[in-house]
Design an enzyme around this catalytic site. Structure first.
Site, PDB file in Angstrom:
ATOM      1  N   LYS A 173     -20.038 -29.593  31.294  1.00  0.00           N
ATOM      2  CA  LYS A 173     -19.540 -30.379  31.945  1.00  0.00           C
ATOM      3  C   LYS A 173     -20.230 -31.463  32.057  1.00  0.00           C
ATOM      4  O   LYS A 173     -20.353 -32.297  32.033  1.00  0.00           O
ATOM      5  CB  LYS A 173     -18.434 -30.447  33.390  1.00  0.00           C
ATOM      6  CG  LYS A 173     -17.025 -29.263  33.193  1.00  0.00           C
ATOM      7  CD  LYS A 173     -16.573 -29.556  34.074  1.00  0.00           C
ATOM      8  CE  LYS A 173     -15.395 -28.577  33.878  1.00  0.00           C
ATOM      9  NZ  LYS A 173     -14.155 -28.985  32.338  1.00  0.00           N
ATOM     10  N   THR A 196      -9.071 -33.888  30.202  1.00  0.00           N
ATOM     11  CA  THR A 196      -9.055 -32.710  31.297  1.00  0.00           C
ATOM     12  C   THR A 196      -8.893 -32.375  32.003  1.00  0.00           C
ATOM     13  O   THR A 196     -10.505 -33.144  32.551  1.00  0.00           O
ATOM     14  CB  THR A 196      -8.371 -31.473  30.357  1.00  0.00           C
ATOM     15  OG1 THR A 196      -9.876 -31.430  29.923  1.00  0.00           O
ATOM     16  CG2 THR A 196      -7.969 -31.217  28.990  1.00  0.00           C
ATOM     17  N   GLY A 197      -8.392 -32.431  33.036  1.00  0.00           N
ATOM     18  CA  GLY A 197      -8.398 -31.817  34.286  1.00  0.00           C
ATOM     19  C   GLY A 197     -10.277 -32.530  35.443  1.00  0.00           C
ATOM     20  O   GLY A 197     -10.385 -33.771  35.086  1.00  0.00           O
ATOM     21  N   THR A 199     -13.100 -32.928  33.676  1.00  0.00           N
ATOM     22  CA  THR A 199     -13.858 -33.020  32.964  1.00  0.00           C
ATOM     23  C   THR A 199     -13.445 -34.987  32.955  1.00  0.00           C
ATOM     24  O   THR A 199     -14.075 -35.925  32.566  1.00  0.00           O
ATOM     25  CB  THR A 199     -13.408 -33.157  31.218  1.00  0.00           C
ATOM     26  OG1 THR A 199     -14.015 -31.540  31.390  1.00  0.00           O
ATOM     27  CG2 THR A 199     -14.314 -33.986  30.677  1.00  0.00           C
ATOM     28  N   ASP A 230      -4.152 -29.333  28.135  1.00  0.00           N
ATOM     29  CA  ASP A 230      -5.350 -29.243  26.329  1.00  0.00           C
ATOM     30  C   ASP A 230      -3.945 -28.973  25.236  1.00  0.00           C
ATOM     31  O   ASP A 230      -3.413 -29.848  24.570  1.00  0.00           O
ATOM     32  CB  ASP A 230      -5.502 -27.320  26.236  1.00  0.00           C
ATOM     33  CG  ASP A 230      -7.206 -27.388  26.381  1.00  0.00           C
ATOM     34  OD1 ASP A 230      -7.519 -28.014  26.314  1.00  0.00           O
ATOM     35  OD2 ASP A 230      -6.850 -25.968  27.042  1.00  0.00           O
ATOM     36  N   HIS A 257      -7.267 -19.028  28.632  1.00  0.00           N
ATOM     37  CA  HIS A 257      -6.643 -20.037  27.920  1.00  0.00           C
ATOM     38  C   HIS A 257      -7.258 -20.253  26.557  1.00  0.00           C
ATOM     39  O   HIS A 257      -7.083 -21.415  26.478  1.00  0.00           O
ATOM     40  CB  HIS A 257      -6.949 -21.120  29.182  1.00  0.00           C
ATOM     41  CG  HIS A 257      -7.569 -21.797  29.249  1.00  0.00           C
ATOM     42  ND1 HIS A 257      -8.494 -21.847  29.536  1.00  0.00           N
ATOM     43  CD2 HIS A 257      -7.420 -23.442  28.728  1.00  0.00           C
ATOM     44  CE1 HIS A 257      -9.400 -22.877  29.385  1.00  0.00           C
ATOM     45  NE2 HIS A 257      -8.461 -23.651  28.940  1.00  0.00           N
TER      46      HIS A 257
END
Length: 294
Positions: A173, A196-197, A199, A230, A257
């Site tokens: 990240k 996503t999330g 990031t 994702d 995941h």
């Protein structure tokens, strides 16, 4: 006088769907990129049936850099993995791999196929698995060597009508934030960005610190990867509402995941002529520096 650039060497393979009939992805790529391949003198170490299909097509007739490797079942893909990882006989490793993948072909998830992608990421080399990505990467190599822009490819590089996904695993990240800071102006040329999330949150903080309007997200946030982000972005790709994915993958950790990650990559390969994915910081940086020259 500037030294001549070393010869580029790529592993090349295509699943049956992409080479079985003329008009398949392999031939569409060569129709667009054969001139650039010849201009750069790229050596293509090509797995059995893919080589035979190119040879029959005549699209690279007379090109000394088309080199035959064994059939996949005889270890052709395994040899590509080994050559991406390390050179041999005094010759440096491959510069990357182009593997046009049919997402429903069982061989695309054989160990050697997965290892080829992983080793490309580990060693910072491009792993190109879609038609759009293959066309674009030849142009990236041309631009990196100071050659003139191929104006026929302008639509691929028209970011004003494209959406870019920016995703990074935990260990990468910080590198994604640094990458976005370095190439902020280029990435801001896209019509939209998604992520996503955590990031996406960190990238928005960066953008706001750079003067982006604070009432607007620079990156539209989706769920974190483990919670379905994702998969959400995979749906955008399938609907042709996201054309590019820059996904800094960490190849050194087990991921609970993993299926979601593979889902996103599979979506990119389903729309092979309309999407592409970059999976490592080194490759993403080379892409950005080349594109700036356009």
């Amino acid at each position: 006088m500037k030294d001549a650039s070393p010869t580029l060497r790529f592993g090349l393979a295509a699943n049956r769907l992409h080479h079985e009939t003329y008009g398949a992805a392999l031939f569409k790529w060569l129709e667009q990129s054969a001139a650039g391949i010849r201009e750069l003198g790229i050596e293509l170490y090509t797995v059995g049936r893919t080589y035979d299909a190119i040879d029959r097509s005549g699209l690279l007739a007379g090109h000394a850099g088309l080199i035959r490797y064994p059939f996949g079942r005889a270890g052709g893909l395994m040899k590509l993995v080994a050559r991406v990882t390390e050179g041999r006989d005094g010759v440096r490793p491959f510069d990357g791999a182009i593997y046009l993948i049919d997402p429903v072909d069982p061989s695309s998830i054989f160990p050697e196929a997965l290892a080829l992608k992983r080793q490309c990421i580990t060693h910072g080399r491009p792993f190109v698995s879609t038609l759009m990505g293959a066309i674009e990467w030849v142009e990236v190599e041309r631009l990196s060597q100071g050659l003139a822009t191929d104006r026929a490819l302008d639509p691929i590089f028209d970011f004003s009508s494209q959406t870019l996904a920016l995703i990074a695993h935990d260990a990468l990240k910080d590198q994604m934030v640094a990458y976005a800071a370095k190439h902020f102006d280029l990435l801001s040329r896209f019509e939209a960005r998604v992520g996503t999330g955590t990031t996406s949150g960190r990238l928005n903080e960066l953008a706001w610190s750079r003067g982006w309007p604070k009432d607007q997200p620079w990156v539209r946030p989706y769920l974190s990867g483990p919670l379905g982000g994702d998969a959400q972005i995979a749906e955008l790709v399938l609907e042709e509402r996201c054309q590019r994915v820059i996904f800094f993958e960490d190849p050194h950790v087990a991921r609970q995941h993993e299926a979601d990650i593979q889902l996103l990559e599979r979506a990119v390969r389903v729309v092979t002529d309309k999407a592409c994915c970059i999976a490592s910081p080194a490759v993403a940086d080379k892409w950005a520096e080349a594109v700036k020259r356009r």
